[in-house]
Design a protein around this motif. Structure first.
Motif, mmCIF file in Angstrom:
data_model
loop_
_atom_site.group_PDB
_atom_site.id
_atom_site.type_symbol
_atom_site.label_atom_id
_atom_site.label_comp_id
_atom_site.label_asym_id
_atom_site.label_seq_id
_atom_site.Cartn_x
_atom_site.Cartn_y
_atom_site.Cartn_z
ATOM 1 N N SER A 2 0.836 -1.185 0.000
ATOM 2 C CA SER A 2 0.000 0.000 0.000
ATOM 3 C C SER A 2 0.880 1.246 0.000
ATOM 4 O O SER A 2 2.090 1.190 0.234
ATOM 5 C CB SER A 2 -0.903 -0.004 1.235
ATOM 6 N N LYS A 4 0.916 3.269 2.168
ATOM 7 C CA LYS A 4 1.318 3.453 3.567
ATOM 8 C C LYS A 4 2.838 3.383 3.749
ATOM 9 O O LYS A 4 3.445 4.287 4.327
ATOM 10 C CB LYS A 4 0.645 2.368 4.414
ATOM 11 N N TYR A 5 3.453 2.342 3.255
ATOM 12 C CA TYR A 5 4.885 2.151 3.498
ATOM 13 C C TYR A 5 5.746 3.107 2.684
ATOM 14 O O TYR A 5 6.820 3.500 3.130
ATOM 15 C CB TYR A 5 5.273 0.697 3.278
ATOM 16 N N LEU A 8 5.625 6.248 4.818
ATOM 17 C CA LEU A 8 6.476 6.078 6.007
ATOM 18 C C LEU A 8 7.954 6.163 5.632
ATOM 19 O O LEU A 8 8.744 6.812 6.317
ATOM 20 C CB LEU A 8 6.164 4.757 6.710
ATOM 21 N N GLU A 43 -3.639 9.473 2.846
ATOM 22 C CA GLU A 43 -2.822 8.475 3.546
ATOM 23 C C GLU A 43 -2.232 9.051 4.823
ATOM 24 O O GLU A 43 -2.178 8.373 5.849
ATOM 25 C CB GLU A 43 -1.723 7.950 2.622
ATOM 26 N N ARG A 46 -4.844 8.849 7.469
ATOM 27 C CA ARG A 46 -4.979 7.474 7.973
ATOM 28 C C ARG A 46 -3.823 7.111 8.905
ATOM 29 O O ARG A 46 -4.023 6.517 9.959
ATOM 30 C CB ARG A 46 -5.034 6.482 6.813
ATOM 31 N N LEU A 47 -2.619 7.453 8.477
ATOM 32 C CA LEU A 47 -1.443 7.115 9.283
ATOM 33 C C LEU A 47 -1.472 7.838 10.625
ATOM 34 O O LEU A 47 -1.075 7.266 11.648
ATOM 35 C CB LEU A 47 -0.163 7.453 8.511
ATOM 36 N N ASP A 50 -3.873 6.063 12.818
ATOM 37 C CA ASP A 50 -3.319 4.783 13.279
ATOM 38 C C ASP A 50 -2.149 4.967 14.243
ATOM 39 O O ASP A 50 -1.576 3.973 14.709
ATOM 40 C CB ASP A 50 -2.855 3.944 12.085
ATOM 41 N N GLY A 75 5.381 4.020 14.024
ATOM 42 C CA GLY A 75 5.548 4.063 12.572
ATOM 43 C C GLY A 75 6.884 3.490 12.146
ATOM 44 O O GLY A 75 6.975 2.737 11.174
ATOM 45 N N ASP A 78 6.734 -0.300 12.580
ATOM 46 C CA ASP A 78 5.936 -0.911 11.510
ATOM 47 C C ASP A 78 6.728 -0.944 10.206
ATOM 48 O O ASP A 78 6.741 -1.952 9.495
ATOM 49 C CB ASP A 78 4.635 -0.126 11.340
ATOM 50 N N TYR A 82 7.994 -4.221 8.088
ATOM 51 C CA TYR A 82 7.652 -4.353 6.677
ATOM 52 C C TYR A 82 8.909 -4.532 5.824
ATOM 53 O O TYR A 82 8.951 -5.392 4.937
ATOM 54 C CB TYR A 82 6.864 -3.119 6.210
#
Length: 185
Positions: A2, A4-5, A8, A43, A46-47, A50, A75, A78, A82
């Motif tokens: 996604s 997401k990473y 990050l 995003e 969302r992050l 979270d 973060g 995570d 990942y």
């Protein structure tokens, strides 16, 4: 994977606004993980929800306030987890031009498409080489790779450079074949 990473990872270099993050994506991530500014802002929200990034508001005069985002420890954890996982599947190429080439009936019309792709590849390669020059900032590549704090951005940049160099080689080969086919009638 996604978005997401990718977000990050982009924040590993420090605090950034959504606007600054979109500029980072344009320069360093776009070759392998493009995103629109709207996708990035969604995003980031969302992050933050979270607990993977934290935001602070910077008040500005005569301009709207802006939000600056940083990675939280959650973060970073995570992202570390990942990054240690193997990729879920091999790279797959999805390229509309290849479908058009597959369906080619008119070599002249196809030539124009390939020339356009060659121009795009040349422009991207030129941009990547400017980014490389800025990253190296007078250092040799060997020194940068052995002494700089983070080498991941440079290594992904090298992949983008080699990708565009190969695109240029492929375009030249295709143009040669098309020229020979037109000449042969």
């Amino acid at each position: 994977m996604s978005l997401k990473y990718a977000v990050l990872a982009a924040l590993l270099d420090g605090e950034a606004s959504g606007y600054e993050l979109s500029k980072v994506f344009d320069v360093s991530f776009a070759n392998f993980w493009p995103a629109t500014p709207q996708q990035l802002y969604r995003e980031l929200e969302r992050l933050e929800g979270d607990g993977l990034v934290a935001a602070r508001v910077v008040r500005q005069e005569r301009r709207p306030n802006k939000r600056m985002f940083t990675l939280t420890e959650a973060g970073r954890a995570d992202l570390r987890a990942y990054a240690a996982e193997p990729p879920r599947r091999p790279t797959a190429v999805r390229d509309e031009l290849l479908i058009k080439l597959q369906a080619m009936e008119d070599p002249e019309a196809t030539r124009a498409l390939i020339e356009e792709r060659r121009a795009w590849a040349r422009a991207k390669l030129d941009r990547y080489e400017r980014v490389r020059d800025r990253l190296l900032d007078g250092w040799t590549e060997e020194r940068y790779l052995s002494e700089s704090g983070r080498v991941g951005p440079y290594l992904t940049l090298l992949r983008g450079i080699s990708f565009e160099e190969e695109n240029l080689r492929w375009c030249e080969r295709v143009l040669t074949v098309l020229k020979q086919r037109v000449a042969a009638g």
